[in-house]
Design a protein around this motif. Structure first.
Motif, PDB file in Angstrom:
ATOM      1  N   TRP A  18     -43.313   5.011  10.673  1.00 10.33           N
ATOM      2  CA  TRP A  18     -42.514   3.793  10.864  1.00 10.33           C
ATOM      3  C   TRP A  18     -43.031   2.518  10.176  1.00 10.33           C
ATOM      4  O   TRP A  18     -42.610   1.483  10.359  1.00 10.33           O
ATOM      5  CB  TRP A  18     -42.678   3.586  12.362  1.00 10.33           C
ATOM      6  CG  TRP A  18     -43.827   3.908  12.941  1.00 10.33           C
ATOM      7  CD1 TRP A  18     -45.028   3.087  13.097  1.00 10.33           C
ATOM      8  CD2 TRP A  18     -44.343   5.261  13.632  1.00 10.33           C
ATOM      9  NE1 TRP A  18     -45.907   3.631  13.761  1.00 10.33           N
ATOM     10  CE2 TRP A  18     -45.714   4.921  14.133  1.00 10.33           C
ATOM     11  CE3 TRP A  18     -43.773   6.327  13.825  1.00 10.33           C
ATOM     12  CZ2 TRP A  18     -46.436   6.052  14.739  1.00 10.33           C
ATOM     13  CZ3 TRP A  18     -44.359   7.389  14.564  1.00 10.33           C
ATOM     14  CH2 TRP A  18     -45.748   7.270  15.068  1.00 10.33           C
ATOM     15  N   SER A  38     -35.842   0.562  14.813  1.00  8.73           N
ATOM     16  CA  SER A  38     -34.372   0.985  14.846  1.00  8.73           C
ATOM     17  C   SER A  38     -34.093   1.019  13.203  1.00  8.73           C
ATOM     18  O   SER A  38     -34.606   0.580  12.365  1.00  8.73           O
ATOM     19  CB  SER A  38     -33.478   0.360  15.451  1.00  8.73           C
ATOM     20  OG  SER A  38     -33.006  -0.643  14.720  1.00  8.73           O
ATOM     21  N   PRO A  39     -33.024   1.818  12.788  1.00  9.76           N
ATOM     22  CA  PRO A  39     -32.628   2.207  11.394  1.00  9.76           C
ATOM     23  C   PRO A  39     -32.580   0.615  10.814  1.00  9.76           C
ATOM     24  O   PRO A  39     -32.559   0.730   9.244  1.00  9.76           O
ATOM     25  CB  PRO A  39     -31.460   2.942  11.446  1.00  9.76           C
ATOM     26  CG  PRO A  39     -31.365   3.729  12.643  1.00  9.76           C
ATOM     27  CD  PRO A  39     -32.117   2.676  13.885  1.00  9.76           C
ATOM     28  N   GLN A  40     -32.228  -0.269  11.294  1.00 11.89           N
ATOM     29  CA  GLN A  40     -31.887  -1.583  10.736  1.00 11.89           C
ATOM     30  C   GLN A  40     -32.962  -2.588  11.384  1.00 11.89           C
ATOM     31  O   GLN A  40     -32.666  -3.992  10.688  1.00 11.89           O
ATOM     32  CB  GLN A  40     -30.577  -1.867  10.860  1.00 11.89           C
ATOM     33  CG  GLN A  40     -29.884  -2.660   9.732  1.00 11.89           C
ATOM     34  CD  GLN A  40     -28.444  -2.633   9.536  1.00 11.89           C
ATOM     35  OE1 GLN A  40     -27.719  -2.279  10.504  1.00 11.89           O
ATOM     36  NE2 GLN A  40     -28.109  -3.793   8.648  1.00 11.89           N
ATOM     37  N   TRP A  41     -33.771  -2.323  12.060  1.00 10.69           N
ATOM     38  CA  TRP A  41     -34.752  -3.563  12.496  1.00 10.69           C
ATOM     39  C   TRP A  41     -36.256  -3.108  12.323  1.00 10.69           C
ATOM     40  O   TRP A  41     -36.610  -1.896  12.568  1.00 10.69           O
ATOM     41  CB  TRP A  41     -34.412  -3.705  14.026  1.00 10.69           C
ATOM     42  CG  TRP A  41     -33.137  -4.489  14.186  1.00 10.69           C
ATOM     43  CD1 TRP A  41     -31.743  -3.833  14.248  1.00 10.69           C
ATOM     44  CD2 TRP A  41     -33.064  -5.765  14.323  1.00 10.69           C
ATOM     45  NE1 TRP A  41     -30.972  -4.876  14.371  1.00 10.69           N
ATOM     46  CE2 TRP A  41     -31.272  -5.900  14.403  1.00 10.69           C
ATOM     47  CE3 TRP A  41     -33.642  -7.059  14.124  1.00 10.69           C
ATOM     48  CZ2 TRP A  41     -30.641  -7.376  14.470  1.00 10.69           C
ATOM     49  CZ3 TRP A  41     -32.950  -8.305  14.016  1.00 10.69           C
ATOM     50  CH2 TRP A  41     -31.758  -8.393  14.424  1.00 10.69           C
ATOM     51  N   GLU A  68     -34.045  -8.040  10.454  1.00  7.09           N
ATOM     52  CA  GLU A  68     -32.781  -7.260  10.341  1.00  7.09           C
ATOM     53  C   GLU A  68     -32.710  -6.921   8.731  1.00  7.09           C
ATOM     54  O   GLU A  68     -32.664  -7.743   8.042  1.00  7.09           O
ATOM     55  CB  GLU A  68     -31.573  -8.051  10.820  1.00  7.09           C
ATOM     56  CG  GLU A  68     -30.435  -6.949  10.743  1.00  7.09           C
ATOM     57  CD  GLU A  68     -29.070  -7.616  11.225  1.00  7.09           C
ATOM     58  OE1 GLU A  68     -28.089  -7.020  11.587  1.00  7.09           O
ATOM     59  OE2 GLU A  68     -29.184  -8.918  11.181  1.00  7.09           O
ATOM     60  N   PRO A  83     -29.255   0.083   6.724  1.00  5.43           N
ATOM     61  CA  PRO A  83     -29.918   0.760   7.773  1.00  5.43           C
ATOM     62  C   PRO A  83     -30.737   1.737   6.709  1.00  5.43           C
ATOM     63  O   PRO A  83     -30.141   1.994   5.586  1.00  5.43           O
ATOM     64  CB  PRO A  83     -28.792   1.699   8.374  1.00  5.43           C
ATOM     65  CG  PRO A  83     -27.648   1.050   8.334  1.00  5.43           C
ATOM     66  CD  PRO A  83     -27.662   0.202   7.147  1.00  5.43           C
ATOM     67  N   CYS A 133     -33.607   8.153   8.132  1.00  2.00           N
ATOM     68  CA  CYS A 133     -34.867   8.819   8.622  1.00  2.00           C
ATOM     69  C   CYS A 133     -34.997  10.222   8.105  1.00  2.00           C
ATOM     70  O   CYS A 133     -33.981  10.730   7.483  1.00  2.00           O
ATOM     71  CB  CYS A 133     -34.789   9.171  10.068  1.00  2.00           C
ATOM     72  SG  CYS A 133     -34.925   7.422  11.160  1.00  2.00           S
ATOM     73  N   LEU A 182     -38.959   6.407  13.643  1.00  2.00           N
ATOM     74  CA  LEU A 182     -38.751   4.973  14.328  1.00  2.00           C
ATOM     75  C   LEU A 182     -39.979   5.219  15.163  1.00  2.00           C
ATOM     76  O   LEU A 182     -40.274   6.263  15.680  1.00  2.00           O
ATOM     77  CB  LEU A 182     -37.421   5.234  15.061  1.00  2.00           C
ATOM     78  CG  LEU A 182     -36.352   5.234  14.349  1.00  2.00           C
ATOM     79  CD1 LEU A 182     -35.016   5.010  15.332  1.00  2.00           C
ATOM     80  CD2 LEU A 182     -36.079   3.920  13.291  1.00  2.00           C
ATOM     81  N   CYS A 190     -41.837   4.103  18.752  1.00  2.00           N
ATOM     82  CA  CYS A 190     -41.487   4.079  20.251  1.00  2.00           C
ATOM     83  C   CYS A 190     -42.280   2.802  20.908  1.00  2.00           C
ATOM     84  O   CYS A 190     -43.549   2.758  20.887  1.00  2.00           O
ATOM     85  CB  CYS A 190     -42.027   5.192  21.013  1.00  2.00           C
ATOM     86  SG  CYS A 190     -41.490   6.936  20.380  1.00  2.00           S
TER      87      CYS A 190
END
Length: 236
Positions: free
Chosen positions: A14, A36-39, A99, A103, A106, A112, A114
């Protein structure tokens, strides 16, 4: 990271490198974590003097910055959200979100992180790591090419805030990590990157902190100071 070793590809899937194209070399400025995929979660202080933020790039899935393999993905920043009560004097609320323009996909090398909610007992986690492309010696600035990692311990915040240590400069939303004797620590260029602790029961890591500041690097009784992600869970 001072006192660390080269990380294996995919070890911390990550972690991201946030890069300013106007900086010399790879342009690496700070680390961050994909949540997350975009953040991306990172530190607010990385962007104090930032201009043309949409021109900056975020590299995900990398280990060696000068030789990005096919597993690495590169994105631009769509927008930057700095905590509304961030103070660059006291380093309060040193947390920010990026942002990405698209995206990421993965993979084995990109996963990602946790973020712990209120129920995790962070202080009871004993196996923790730091990682980043920051300086590997306390004296030289700049970044390093190959991602570094090191094992650290969480240090009780009351001890960290005591008269011989940081003398009240640590906030309730901070964590301290490293060793009382120093020697292993985050340093310039590691800011925004992850402090990660292994769950005591299950085989996964929690992103418990965002690298924020410290007095010098790897000094005794001056460990790395991190923004607690748990404290900012609802903000995130």
């Amino acid at each position: 990271v001072v006192g660390g070793t080269d990380a294996q590809p995919g070890a911390w899937p990550w972690i991201v490198s946030i890069q300013d194209p106007w900086e010399i070399g790879t342009g690496h400025v700070c680390g961050g974590s994909l949540i997350s995929p975009q953040w991306v979660l990172t530190a607010a202080h990385c962007f104090i003097e930032a201009r043309h933020i949409t021109m900056w790039r975020v590299v995900i899935g990398a280990t060696q910055l000068t030789q990005l393999g096919p597993e690495a993905q590169v994105r631009n920043i769509r927008r930057l959200l700095v905590h509304e009560h961030y103070s660059n004097i006291s380093e309060r609320n040193d947390i920010a979100l990026l942002e990405l323009d698209q995206p990421v996909q993965c993979s084995y090398y990109i996963q990602l992180a946790c973020v712990p909610d209120a129920w995790l007992r962070v202080s009871e986690l004993t196996t923790c790591y730091i990682s980043g492309w920051g300086s590997t010696t306390a004296r030289s600035g700049g970044s390093t090419d190959v991602l570094q990692e090191a094992k650290v311990r969480l240090i009780d915040v009351n001890l960290c805030n005591s008269s011989q240590w940081y003398r009240g400069a640590i906030h309730t939303h901070n964590l301290c990590a490293g060793y009382p004797q120093g020697g292993i620590d985050t340093c310039q260029g590691d800011s925004g990157g992850p402090l990660m602790c292994k769950d005591n029961t299950y085989d996964h890591f929690w992103l418990v902190g965002v690298t924020s500041w410290g007095k010098g690097c790897a000094r005794a009784k001056q460990p790395g100071v991190y923004t607690s992600t748990q404290h900012f869970y609802s903000w995130i």
